[in-house]
Structures are given as C-alpha cells and as structure tokens.
Design a protein around this motif. Structure first.
Motif, PDB file in Angstrom:
ATOM      1  N   ALA A 110       0.666  -1.411  -0.083  1.00  0.00           N
ATOM      2  CA  ALA A 110      -0.024   0.006   0.028  1.00  0.00           C
ATOM      3  C   ALA A 110       0.950   1.160   0.022  1.00  0.00           C
ATOM      4  N   VAL A 111       0.115   2.388  -0.461  1.00  0.00           N
ATOM      5  CA  VAL A 111       0.683   3.799  -0.290  1.00  0.00           C
ATOM      6  C   VAL A 111      -0.133   4.556   0.627  1.00  0.00           C
ATOM      7  N   PRO A 112       0.579   5.090   1.564  1.00  0.00           N
ATOM      8  CA  PRO A 112       0.039   5.901   2.648  1.00  0.00           C
ATOM      9  C   PRO A 112      -0.216   7.235   2.213  1.00  0.00           C
ATOM     10  N   LEU A 113      -1.173   7.857   1.413  1.00  0.00           N
ATOM     11  CA  LEU A 113      -1.516   9.097   0.883  1.00  0.00           C
ATOM     12  C   LEU A 113      -2.342   9.887   2.335  1.00  0.00           C
ATOM     13  N   ARG A 114      -1.593  10.401   3.061  1.00  0.00           N
ATOM     14  CA  ARG A 114      -2.001  11.115   3.948  1.00  0.00           C
ATOM     15  C   ARG A 114      -2.756  12.447   3.716  1.00  0.00           C
ATOM     16  N   ARG A 115      -3.535  12.537   3.015  1.00  0.00           N
ATOM     17  CA  ARG A 115      -4.373  13.654   2.803  1.00  0.00           C
ATOM     18  C   ARG A 115      -6.024  13.322   2.467  1.00  0.00           C
ATOM     19  N   ASP A 116      -6.800  14.195   2.972  1.00  0.00           N
ATOM     20  CA  ASP A 116      -8.280  14.241   2.862  1.00  0.00           C
ATOM     21  C   ASP A 116      -8.599  15.175   1.725  1.00  0.00           C
ATOM     22  N   ASN A 117      -9.901  14.958   1.337  1.00  0.00           N
ATOM     23  CA  ASN A 117     -10.680  15.870   0.271  1.00  0.00           C
ATOM     24  C   ASN A 117      -9.967  15.968  -0.877  1.00  0.00           C
ATOM     25  N   ILE A 118      -9.467  14.642  -1.495  1.00  0.00           N
ATOM     26  CA  ILE A 118      -8.934  14.420  -2.724  1.00  0.00           C
ATOM     27  C   ILE A 118      -9.905  14.252  -3.888  1.00  0.00           C
ATOM     28  N   ASP A 119     -10.169  15.371  -4.715  1.00  0.00           N
ATOM     29  CA  ASP A 119     -11.000  15.347  -5.717  1.00  0.00           C
ATOM     30  C   ASP A 119     -10.437  15.074  -7.140  1.00  0.00           C
ATOM     31  N   THR A 120     -11.486  14.676  -8.099  1.00  0.00           N
ATOM     32  CA  THR A 120     -11.114  14.234  -9.247  1.00  0.00           C
ATOM     33  C   THR A 120     -10.232  15.280 -10.038  1.00  0.00           C
ATOM     34  N   ASP A 121     -10.184  16.440  -9.752  1.00  0.00           N
ATOM     35  CA  ASP A 121      -9.034  17.374 -10.337  1.00  0.00           C
ATOM     36  C   ASP A 121      -7.820  16.917  -9.900  1.00  0.00           C
ATOM     37  N   GLN A 122      -7.508  16.569  -8.830  1.00  0.00           N
ATOM     38  CA  GLN A 122      -6.119  16.510  -8.162  1.00  0.00           C
ATOM     39  C   GLN A 122      -5.645  14.802  -8.685  1.00  0.00           C
ATOM     40  N   ARG A 126     -10.277  11.176   4.223  1.00  0.00           N
ATOM     41  CA  ARG A 126     -11.833  11.427   4.204  1.00  0.00           C
ATOM     42  C   ARG A 126     -11.913  12.128   2.718  1.00  0.00           C
ATOM     43  N   ASP A 127     -13.099  11.569   2.104  1.00  0.00           N
ATOM     44  CA  ASP A 127     -13.811  12.185   0.908  1.00  0.00           C
ATOM     45  C   ASP A 127     -12.793  11.989  -0.108  1.00  0.00           C
TER      46      ASP A 127
END
Length: 190
Positions: free
Chosen positions: A11-23, A69-70
């Motif tokens: 796994a990759v630990p992507l420590r971010r919330d609110n990742i939208d489709t433009d990101q 999240r999200d």
C-alpha cells in the motif's frame, strides 16, 4: 456466482483528505476520451514534489492506495478512475468516496473500501513502518487485514455484487429480460 475476490498487495499511505477528481486527473490532461495512458496524469500537480509519497521508491509497485476522508469528490471525471487503474491500483481505502467516483470505480473494477478514520491512521502507520507489509482485502467477508490487525469495512451491497459478479446496471437489468418482456406483453397500447 463467481469465486469471491481477495486482493493482497502493498500500500501507499497518502496522508491527505478531500482528494477530488481534478487532483487525481487534472482537467488539462483530459482532452480526449480513452481509458488507457493516464498513469502519468495521476496526481500530476503533486508529483512535482520529489518527496510526494508516490515518488518514493519504497512504494513503487503498490496496488493499494490508502487516503483520508472524502476521496474522489468533485466532477464526474471518469479519467480519475482510469488514472488510478493505469497506475496499477486495484484498491482504494478511504474514509468516504464521492458517489459518482465510486460508481465509476466499480464499473472499472477498482475496489473502493470505506473504513473509519482510526483504521486509516493505524494502516498509515503500519505501512510507513513497513512499506512491504501485505494488505489483504476480502470482499465477501468485508474484511481488511494488515499486520496483526483485521478490521471490517463498509461497501454498499449493489457495489459489492458488481465487484464479485462483474457487470454494470445494464447487465443487472438484462437478467430480468423475461420478466420485462412478460410485463410489456400485458401492457395495453396507448
């Protein structure tokens, strides 16, 4: 019913919330409609930072993305799913997903596994301590296992069914063709 899918990968630990489709797949890279060739677009704006987690050698080859999240909110950009699939991700674990993203992901066979934030934080810590730690996802049992931990996850029944028995809403409707035809034959013409 087909054999119950189980995925095991790192796994990759992507420590971010609110990742939208433009990101996930910036709009400037999506001038055409095709499901392949999006791997380099995935998180393109963040990948300019050499320390960004997907640039780190210890996470190369991972098939599970663990975000906050999200995840996948925003536009209905299907290329966001294509970018993840092109980068060889089979599973995204997060605290919640955008509805359209989740539907697109399911259609493309990308597993969207929803867990509580404490599970995500525990998984982030385990993976950061051991980037080669196997993460096991059992769809039918709705179980996520990593290290000495095993946790339950949430997934809507229709989405789970589509992942176990691949298809889409049209495929599910076609199962009922005989009943639809019988109903239509009984209807009076207007």
């Amino acid at each position: 019913m087909t054999e119950t899918p189980v995925h095991i990968g790192t796994a990759v630990p992507l420590r971010r919330d609110n990742i939208d489709t433009d990101q996930l797949s910036p709009a400037r890279f999506v001038p055409y409609f095709r499901p392949h060739g999006y791997a380099n677009m995935l998180f393109a704006d963040w990948r300019t930072d050499p320390e960004f987690v997907l640039n780190r050698p210890e996470y190369q080859g991972a098939t599970v993305l663990v975000a906050g999240r999200d995840f996948g909110t925003g536009s209905s950009r299907e290329s966001a799913v294509w970018a993840l699939r092109s980068a060889n991700f089979d599973v995204v674990i997060a605290g919640g997903f955008g509805d359209i993203f989740r539907a697109n992901a399911t259609t493309r066979g990308l597993w969207t596994i929803e867990v509580d934030q404490d599970v995500i934080e525990h998984l982030w810590g385990e993976v950061e301590a051991d980037p080669w730690l196997p993460v096991r996802v059992d769809l039918a049992a709705r179980r996520l296992a990593f290290g000495a931990s095993e946790r339950q996850f949430r997934i809507d029944e229709p989405l789970l069914r589509r992942l176990i028995e691949p298809g889409d809403q049209i495929t599910e409707t076609l199962v009922h063709v005989a009943a639809i035809e019988a109903f239509e034959s009984r209807r009076t013409a207007r």
